[in-house]
Design a protein around this motif. Structure first.
Motif, short mmCIF file in Angstrom:
data_model
loop_
_atom_site.label_atom_id
_atom_site.label_comp_id
_atom_site.label_asym_id
_atom_site.label_seq_id
_atom_site.Cartn_x
_atom_site.Cartn_y
_atom_site.Cartn_z
N UNK A 176 0.82 -1.21 0.00
CA UNK A 176 0.00 0.00 0.00
C UNK A 176 0.86 1.26 0.00
N UNK A 177 1.92 1.28 0.80
CA UNK A 177 2.77 2.46 0.85
C UNK A 177 3.53 2.63 -0.46
N UNK A 178 4.02 1.54 -1.03
CA UNK A 178 4.73 1.61 -2.32
C UNK A 178 3.81 2.18 -3.39
N UNK A 179 2.58 1.69 -3.47
CA UNK A 179 1.64 2.18 -4.47
C UNK A 179 1.24 3.63 -4.19
N UNK A 180 1.13 3.98 -2.92
CA UNK A 180 0.81 5.36 -2.56
C UNK A 180 1.91 6.32 -3.04
N UNK A 181 3.16 5.85 -3.05
CA UNK A 181 4.28 6.67 -3.50
C UNK A 181 4.51 6.55 -5.01
N UNK A 182 3.63 5.82 -5.71
CA UNK A 182 3.77 5.60 -7.16
C UNK A 182 5.13 4.98 -7.49
N UNK A 183 5.54 4.05 -6.67
CA UNK A 183 6.83 3.38 -6.84
C UNK A 183 6.59 1.95 -7.34
N UNK A 184 7.35 1.54 -8.32
CA UNK A 184 7.22 0.18 -8.83
C UNK A 184 7.97 -0.80 -7.93
N UNK A 185 7.66 -2.08 -8.07
CA UNK A 185 8.41 -3.10 -7.32
C UNK A 185 9.89 -3.07 -7.71
N UNK A 186 10.16 -2.81 -8.98
CA UNK A 186 11.55 -2.75 -9.43
C UNK A 186 12.30 -1.62 -8.75
N UNK A 187 11.64 -0.46 -8.61
CA UNK A 187 12.28 0.68 -7.94
C UNK A 187 12.51 0.37 -6.46
N UNK A 188 11.55 -0.28 -5.84
CA UNK A 188 11.67 -0.59 -4.42
C UNK A 188 12.81 -1.58 -4.14
N UNK A 189 12.95 -2.57 -4.99
CA UNK A 189 13.91 -3.64 -4.70
C UNK A 189 15.34 -3.33 -5.14
N UNK A 190 15.55 -2.23 -5.90
CA UNK A 190 16.87 -1.94 -6.46
C UNK A 190 17.94 -1.92 -5.37
N UNK A 191 18.96 -2.75 -5.55
CA UNK A 191 20.10 -2.86 -4.64
C UNK A 191 19.73 -3.37 -3.26
N UNK A 192 18.52 -3.92 -3.13
CA UNK A 192 18.10 -4.48 -1.84
C UNK A 192 17.89 -5.98 -1.95
#
Length: 292
Positions: free
Chosen positions: A11-27
């Motif tokens: 929910x927070x990722x979608x609220x920030x208009x962030x893709x799963x790819x952006x969230x997982x980068x280097x993590x």
């Protein structure tokens, strides 16, 4: 149903208009993020910490029962502000902005950026202070600029600057912003919010029209109309048809009948949700073209 860790992250990722790819980068892998969000995998403490940092929250966010209500409150406030902006109720917007500035729920950078952006718009329309408004919009833009490509909020902030430049007759400055947005963001194809794409193209067309660059204006407005059709959007459709009819007539007066038809279609859309000022302006334009 329990509000799980995966639900909170998604929910927070979608609220920030962030893709799963952006969230997982280097993590971690995108697959792991997907499994975490569907509650089929549990992140390790180091991974969860990095996810929290990327999303701009404290680890307690994922475990505090009030976080769900807090996120809903923030969304409701932003939706209310957006509606007041659409309705040009800038005094109400400014009251909300002033109230929420010191609200702990709005202490995240992206939310402070949002409030500052909306404040900049209100300063112009309430006080006719273009210099201060543009300063606030610049400050809002600079709060989030970290990547080579613009975020959707940054596109919107730049578009707001362009609108103010157009209103104070700095048409070339506005045109340069529109060209930069449309060029640098791969013609806006990657933007998830298609209303933003339509709005930018529509306002770019109006700017070109005001500069008497009718061919350029037609190019922008045709792209806006095609986006409406492709995405099955009624958003701004009446304005777009109005803009296309007016622009086409200035570009090629021989297309008079086509222009009238476009304006009649715009009138039909306007009458679905009547705003007297829009209908009056449209009918005046139809009369002008018919008598030409």
């Amino acid at each position: 149903m329990d509000y799980t860790l995966g639900d909170r992250i998604r929910d927070l990722r979608e609220h920030l208009n962030m893709s799963q790819r952006e969230l997982c980068r280097d993590i971690c892998t995108q697959g792991l993020i997907s499994r975490i969000e569907t509650n089929t995998a549990t992140p390790t403490a180091p991974v969860l910490h990095q996810i929290a940092v990327r999303l701009g929250v404290d680890l307690n966010y994922f475990f505090d029962d009030i976080s769900r209500d807090g996120l809903n409150y923030v969304k409701e406030v932003m939706n209310t502000i957006d509606k007041y902006i659409r309705d040009q109720e800038y005094e109400q917007v400014m009251e909300i902005v002033e109230l929420e500035k010191d609200n702990p729920l709005f202490n995240k950078k992206h939310l402070q950026q949002y409030l500052l952006w909306r404040e900049g718009i209100c300063v112009y329309y309430l006080h006719n202070d273009a210099d201060h408004a543009l300063e606030l919009l610049d400050n809002a833009f600079n709060m989030g600029k970290s990547e080579k490509k613009f975020s959707e909020v940054e596109i919107d902030i730049l578009a707001s600057k362009a609108i103010i430049y157009s209103l104070i007759k700095k048409l070339d400055d506005a045109a340069n912003i529109y060209r930069k947005i449309i060029r640098d963001v791969t013609s806006l194809r990657v933007v998830q919010n298609k209303r933003l794409v339509i709005r930018v193209l529509y306002n770019a067309s109006r700017n070109a029209y005001d500069r008497h660059e009718y061919g350029e204006a037609l190019d922008y407005i045709n792209k806006a109309l095609n986006t409406c059709i492709k995405e099955q959007q009624l958003y701004l459709l009446g304005h777009i048809l109005f803009q296309k009819g007016s622009t086409l007539f200035r570009y090629d007066p021989a297309e008079k009948e086509t222009c009238i038809k476009l304006l009649e279609e715009a009138l039909w859309v306007y009458e679905l949700d009547p705003v007297p000022a829009f209908i009056t302006a449209l009918k005046e334009e139809m009369t002008l073209i018919r008598q030409s």
